[in-house]
Design an enzyme around this catalytic site. Structure first.
Site, mmCIF file in Angstrom:
data_model
loop_
_atom_site.group_PDB
_atom_site.id
_atom_site.type_symbol
_atom_site.label_atom_id
_atom_site.label_comp_id
_atom_site.label_asym_id
_atom_site.label_seq_id
_atom_site.Cartn_x
_atom_site.Cartn_y
_atom_site.Cartn_z
ATOM 1 N N TYR A 198 3.222 -72.683 52.901
ATOM 2 C CA TYR A 198 2.375 -73.794 53.668
ATOM 3 C C TYR A 198 3.381 -75.496 53.330
ATOM 4 C CZ TYR A 198 -1.411 -71.006 54.961
ATOM 5 O OH TYR A 198 -2.449 -70.492 55.336
ATOM 6 N N ARG A 246 -0.142 -72.292 42.551
ATOM 7 C CA ARG A 246 0.141 -71.239 43.131
ATOM 8 C C ARG A 246 1.091 -71.561 43.757
ATOM 9 N NH1 ARG A 246 -3.936 -67.259 47.056
ATOM 10 N NH2 ARG A 246 -5.117 -66.827 44.752
HETATM 11 C C1 LIG Z 1 -10.864 -64.450 53.538
HETATM 12 C C2 LIG Z 1 -9.301 -65.565 53.414
HETATM 13 C C3 LIG Z 1 -9.048 -66.769 52.899
HETATM 14 C C4 LIG Z 1 -8.244 -66.861 51.994
HETATM 15 N N1 LIG Z 1 -7.894 -68.380 51.808
HETATM 16 C C5 LIG Z 1 -7.028 -68.503 51.210
HETATM 17 C C6 LIG Z 1 -6.654 -70.474 51.125
HETATM 18 O O1 LIG Z 1 -6.578 -70.376 50.984
HETATM 19 N N2 LIG Z 1 -5.366 -70.402 49.707
HETATM 20 C C7 LIG Z 1 -5.286 -69.692 48.985
HETATM 21 O O2 LIG Z 1 -4.309 -69.668 47.937
HETATM 22 N N3 LIG Z 1 -5.178 -68.236 48.859
HETATM 23 C C8 LIG Z 1 -5.977 -67.482 50.329
HETATM 24 N N4 LIG Z 1 -6.181 -66.427 50.798
HETATM 25 C C9 LIG Z 1 -5.195 -65.805 49.791
HETATM 26 C C10 LIG Z 1 -6.013 -65.017 49.059
HETATM 27 O O3 LIG Z 1 -6.718 -66.477 47.726
HETATM 28 C C11 LIG Z 1 -5.861 -63.777 47.724
HETATM 29 O O4 LIG Z 1 -4.840 -64.212 47.180
HETATM 30 C C12 LIG Z 1 -5.482 -62.767 48.415
HETATM 31 O O5 LIG Z 1 -6.057 -62.538 49.518
HETATM 32 C C13 LIG Z 1 -5.028 -61.386 47.528
HETATM 33 O O6 LIG Z 1 -6.641 -61.274 46.598
HETATM 34 P P1 LIG Z 1 -7.205 -60.095 47.020
HETATM 35 O O7 LIG Z 1 -6.897 -59.030 47.034
HETATM 36 O O8 LIG Z 1 -8.320 -60.339 45.228
HETATM 37 O O9 LIG Z 1 -8.425 -60.055 48.019
HETATM 38 C C14 LIG Z 1 -7.216 -65.876 50.981
HETATM 39 C C15 LIG Z 1 -7.602 -64.817 51.802
HETATM 40 C C16 LIG Z 1 -8.951 -64.404 52.524
HETATM 41 C C17 LIG Z 1 -8.946 -62.563 52.114
#
Ligand SMILES: Cc1cc2nc3c(=O)[nH]c(=O)nc-3n(C[C@H](O)[C@H](O)[C@H](O)COP(=O)(O)O)c2cc1C
Length: 374
Positions: A198, A246
Site C-alpha cells: 500500500y 507495520r
Molecule cells: C481477512 C483478512 C484481512 C486482512 N486485512 C489486513 C489489514 O487490514 N491490514 C493488514 O496490515 N493486514 C491485513 N491482513 C493480514 C493479517 O493482518 C496478517 O498479517 C496475515 O493474515 C498473516 O497472519 P495469520 O497467518 O495469523 O493470518 C488481513 C488478513 C486477513 C485474513
C-alpha cells in the site's frame, strides 16, 4: 530514562516474559502479548463502522487479546482498498468508533487503530465479489488512484497518478488528522500501515518507487514520506501513546529484481525509532505480483527477530502463528515482544482464553463467562 531505553528494558525482560505477561510501552500496559492483527472486514458504507465492527472487534476483546487492532482504516476516501473499507477521514466516523473503543477497553483490552492509505492498490473489489479494479459505475474511483510512480500493480489494477510533493504533504496531513480523530475516539495505540504494497510501502520499495525527486532513489529518500507521517503523528498525539509501524520486511523478489530487503528494514526501523516509533510489526510482501513467498508456520518470525536484534526496537511477529506453544515460545525466546494473530482469531475469537488453559496460565475470564471456566 528516555522512551527508547525504557522500551529496550521492557524487551530485554525476556528472562521472565511469556505469552501472558504484561508489556508496558510508554504509558500503555497490555495485559498480555496477544495482538489481534488488523483485518479488513469490507463491511462499511462510506467508511463508517457499524454493528459488525462492534461485534467482531468486541468479541476478540471478550476473547482475551491484550491489544485489538481495527482493520486498515483509510485516512482518505481514495485511500480505501475496497469501497467497503473502514475510514477515519470524516469527523462523523468518530462516534461509532468511540463506542467500539470503549467496549474494547471495558474488557480490559487496549484498542488500537491501523491507519492506512491503499495507494495504487485502491479501488478494487472486496475479495468475495471479484478481482482487480472496480469501475466508477460500481462505486470505484479509477481516476483518483495515486502512487509514487505511474505504474499499475498489475494489469487488472488502475494506473495511479504520480503524487506531487504538495499532494504528498496533503496525505501526511490526512494521516495526522486521522490519528488525532482515532485518539479522540479512544484508541490508545496507532499503527501506521507501511506494508503489503500500500501507499507508504510503495514509496519504500525500489520495485514500485521510480521517482527522481527527494522521495525516490536512496533509502533515505524512499523512507521520507513514512517518516513525515510518523513525525506528524508523534507531534500531534500524547507522548504516552505508542506508535507502531507495520513493515513488509521483504518484497520476496529474486536477487535479480530491485526490492526492499530485511537489511533495509533494519535501517528503516532505526530511522523510525529515532522519530518516536515504539514497535515494528514485521510482515512481508505485497508490493509486486512477481513475489515468491516461502510460506510455513511462523515464516515471518525471523524478520521480527532480525529487526529487533539489529535495531533494538520492540517487534511483533505475525504470520501462521496458531499454536499456543508456538506463540509462547516466540515471546519466551525473544524474537518478538508481541504475537499478532489474524486467521486463527477468526476461527476462534476465544483463542487467548483457550491458549492460557493449554499452557497452564490462570487468566481472568469475563465475569459473565465465569461459570464456563474450568
Ligand atoms: C481477512 C483478512 C484481512 C486482512 N486485512 C489486513 C489489514 O487490514 N491490514 C493488514 O496490515 N493486514 C491485513 N491482513 C493480514 C493479517 O493482518 C496478517 O498479517 C496475515 O493474515 C498473516 O497472519 P495469520 O497467518 O495469523 O493470518 C488481513 C488478513 C486477513 C485474513
Amino acid at each position: 530514562m528516555d522512551l527508547l531505553t525504557q522500551n529496550k528494558n521492557n524487551s530485554n525482560n525476556t528472562a521472565t516474559a511469556h505469552l501472558f505477561s504484561p508489556l508496558t510501552i510508554r504509558g500503555i500496559t497490555l495485559k498480555n502479548r496477544i495482538l489481534v492483527s488488523p483485518m479488513c472486514m469490507y463491511s462499511s458504507e462510506d467508511g463508517f463502522a457499524n454493528d459488525w465492527h462492534l461485534v467482531h472487534l468486541g468479541s476478540r476483546a471478550v476473547g482475551g487479546a491484550g491489544l485489538v487492532f481495527t482493520e486498515a482504516t483509510a485516512v482518505e476516501a481514495r485511500g480505501r482498498i475496497a469501497p467497503q473499507d473502514l475510514g477515519i477521514w470524516d469527523e462523523r466516523h468518530v462516534e461509532m468508533l468511540s463506542r467500539i473503543a470503549r467496549f474494547i477497553r471495558e474488557q480490559g483490552a487496549v484498542a488500537g487503530m491501523q491507519l492506512a492509505h491503499a495507494g495504487r492498490k485502491a479501488s478494487v473489489y472486496r475479495p468475495w465479489e471479484g478481482n482487480g479494479a472496480v469501475p466508477a459505475t460500481e462505486g470505484g474511483w479509477p481516476d483518483e488512484v495515486v502512487g509514487p510512480s505511474p505504474e499499475a500493480f498489475s494489469d487488472s489494477y488502475n494506473v495511479p497518478h504520480e503524487l506531487t510533493k504538495d499532494e504528498i504533504a496533503e496525505i501526511v496531513q490526512a494521516f495526522v488528522k486521522g490519528a488525532e480523530r482515532a485518539v479522540r475516539a479512544g484508541f490508545e495505540v496507532l499503527e501506521i500501515h507501511g506494508a503489503h504494497g500500500y501507499l507508504l510501502n510503495e514509496f519504500l520499495s525500489p520495485a514500485s518507487n521510480h521517482r527522481t525527486d527527494e522521495y525516490g532513489g536512496s533509502l533515505e529518500n524512499r523512507a521520507r514520506f513514512l517518516l513525515e507521517v510518523v513525525r506528524g503523528i508523534r507531534q500531534t498525539i500524547p507522548a504516552a501513546l505508542p506508535v507502531f509501524v507495520r513493515l513488509s520486511a521483504t518484497d520476496w523478489l529474486p536477487d535479480s529484481e530491485p526490492g526492499f530487503t530485511p537489511e533495509e528494514s533494519v535501517a528503516v526501523a532505526k530511522m523510525l525509532a529515532a522519530a518516536g516509533v515504539d514497535l515494528i510489526d514485521a510482515s512481508s510482501g505485497g508490493v509486486s505480483h512477481k513475489q515468491q513467498v516461502k510460506v510455513k508456520p511462523g515464516y515471518q518470525v525471523p524478520f521480527a527477530e532480525k529487526i529487533k536484534r539489529e535495531s533494538g526496537i520492540l517487534t511483533a511477529a505475525v504470520g501462521l502463528i496458531s499454536e499456543p506453544e508456538q506463540a509462547d515460545r516466540i515471546i519466551r525466546e525473544g524474537p518478538a515482544d508481541l504475537v499478532a494473530l489474524a486467521r486463527e482469531l477468526l476461527r476462534d475469537p476465544y483463542w487467548p482464553l483457550h491458549a492460557a488453559r493449554t499452557l497452564g496460565y490462570d487468566i481472568k475470564w469475563p465475569d459473565q463467562y465465569l461459570r464456563a471456566k474450568r
